[in-house]
Design an enzyme around this catalytic site. Structure first.
Site, PDB file in Angstrom:
ATOM      1  N   HIS A  68       0.838  -1.104   0.040  1.00  0.00           N
ATOM      2  CA  HIS A  68       0.119  -0.096   0.126  1.00  0.00           C
ATOM      3  C   HIS A  68       0.757   1.205   0.167  1.00  0.00           C
ATOM      4  CE1 HIS A  68      -3.082  -2.807   1.007  1.00  0.00           C
ATOM      5  NE2 HIS A  68      -2.817  -3.022   1.932  1.00  0.00           N
ATOM      6  N   HIS A  79      -6.592  -4.422  -1.528  1.00  0.00           N
ATOM      7  CA  HIS A  79      -6.040  -5.722  -1.576  1.00  0.00           C
ATOM      8  C   HIS A  79      -6.169  -6.637  -2.620  1.00  0.00           C
ATOM      9  CE1 HIS A  79      -6.445  -4.805   2.815  1.00  0.00           C
ATOM     10  NE2 HIS A  79      -5.122  -5.382   2.864  1.00  0.00           N
TER      11      HIS A  79
END
Length: 329
Positions: free
Chosen positions: A56, A218
């Site tokens: 991320h 994700h």
């Protein structure tokens, strides 16, 4: 799979080492695990710990520094760090004022951070946690019970971090974090998936003329897919979902146009152009705008929109100085 890496097994370790070497005056890596802390440990103030799976970037280690996080704990790609890792992070930054953990609403993250907080208490460390759940796309997913925590988490880091930097106690820091969570909403989309290095293949597939609406961070699919539309049409769809969830009319907001990793700034600014005009027509005042990659999904192509409804306290804390690799305000 094309990746500029050395070995799948060393991706997270080498990434964290390289990140710390980019700012050695600001950051250091713990010997145990992929854990980043401030180079100079804070004293006499509440410490903030966050983290989650890698992939991320710049979240979360990019927000470690003065005015924001004291520690970021990175798991493997899209996988929560273990309770032991989180505990080591807590212990490395804990002060006599306590520790607040900022956790995104994913089942693994909550379970492991909660366990770490309990273990910290057993060692005499005062620690609590808050759960960020800003994604309006889904109420439940494969990864969560309830809404997912996504890019709005960055604003929790910023505002709670500023409150801690002021010297507020743990109760007050937690309360302002929860106020941000109550007032921030996000929704995202993608036109191309990402590939987790260990998996070696994309998390889902899209035809050339398709887009996925309501994606998470994700690599998971969203709520549905439909034919690719114009930037303005996509942006309106996302904004309308957010505005249906919370009333921002007559309010001042912070707006984040967040890239998912592979979206050019050109396209993000095109989205921002529409969103600014559209929100203004809705009677919403944009106090500040952030455009760029803040919480990504490796090389996913797409974007998310985040709106935070401000009050005077949050505005002041948002404006407070911070010094981290990724916070450039």
């Amino acid at each position: 799979m094309k990746k500029i890496i050395n070995d799948v097994a060393s991706v997270e370790e080498q990434m964290i080492q390289g990140l710390v070497k980019a700012a050695p005056d600001m950051l250091r890596k713990l010997e145990y695990g992929t854990i980043v802390v401030r180079a100079q440990r804070k004293q006499g103030q509440v410490a903030l710990v966050s983290g989650g799976g890698s992939g991320h970037e710049p979240a979360h280690a990019g927000y470690v520094g003065k005015g924001m996080l004291d520690c970021a704990v990175a798991g493997t790609v899209f996988t929560s760090p273990t309770p032991d890792q989180v505990l080591e992070g807590i212990k490395a930054v804990a002060t006599d004022q306590g520790v607040l953990c900022v956790v995104k609403n994913y089942t693994g993250d909550i379970m492991n951070f909660e366990m770490a907080v309990e273990m910290a208490a057993d060692e005499g460390i005062k620690a609590e946690y808050v759960v960020v759940n800003d994604d309006v796309a889904v109420k439940d997913s494969l990864y969560t019970t309830g809404r997912r925590g996504v890019a709005g988490t960055i604003l929790v880091h910023k505002i709670a971090g500023a409150k801690a930097e002021e010297g507020a106690d743990l109760k007050a820091v937690k309360e302002v974090a929860e106020k941000v969570i109550a007032n921030v909403r996000t929704m995202g989309m993608a036109i191309a998936p990402c590939t987790v290095p260990a998996a070696g293949k994309p998390g889902f597939e899209l035809a050339e003329d398709e887009m996925e609406i309501g994606i998470g961070i994700h690599g998971e699919p969203g709520t549905h897919r439909e034919k690719l539309a114009s930037a303005d049409t996509i942006a309106k769809m996302l904004v309308d979902h957010i505005l249906a969830d919370i009333d921002y009319k007559g309010q001042e907001i912070v707006l984040i146009v967040n890239g998912m990793g592979a979206t050019p700034l050109m396209e993000l600014y095109i989205v921002n152009n529409f969103v600014h005009d559209y929100l203004t027509k809705q009677g919403i005042t944009i106090y500040d705008t952030m455009v760029g990659n803040y919480m990504t999904s490796i090389e996913m192509a797409g974007f998310s929109l985040t709106l935070l409804r401000l009050d005077d306290e949050m505005k002041s804390l948002y404006d407070a100085k911070a010094h981290t690799l990724a916070w450039k305000k």
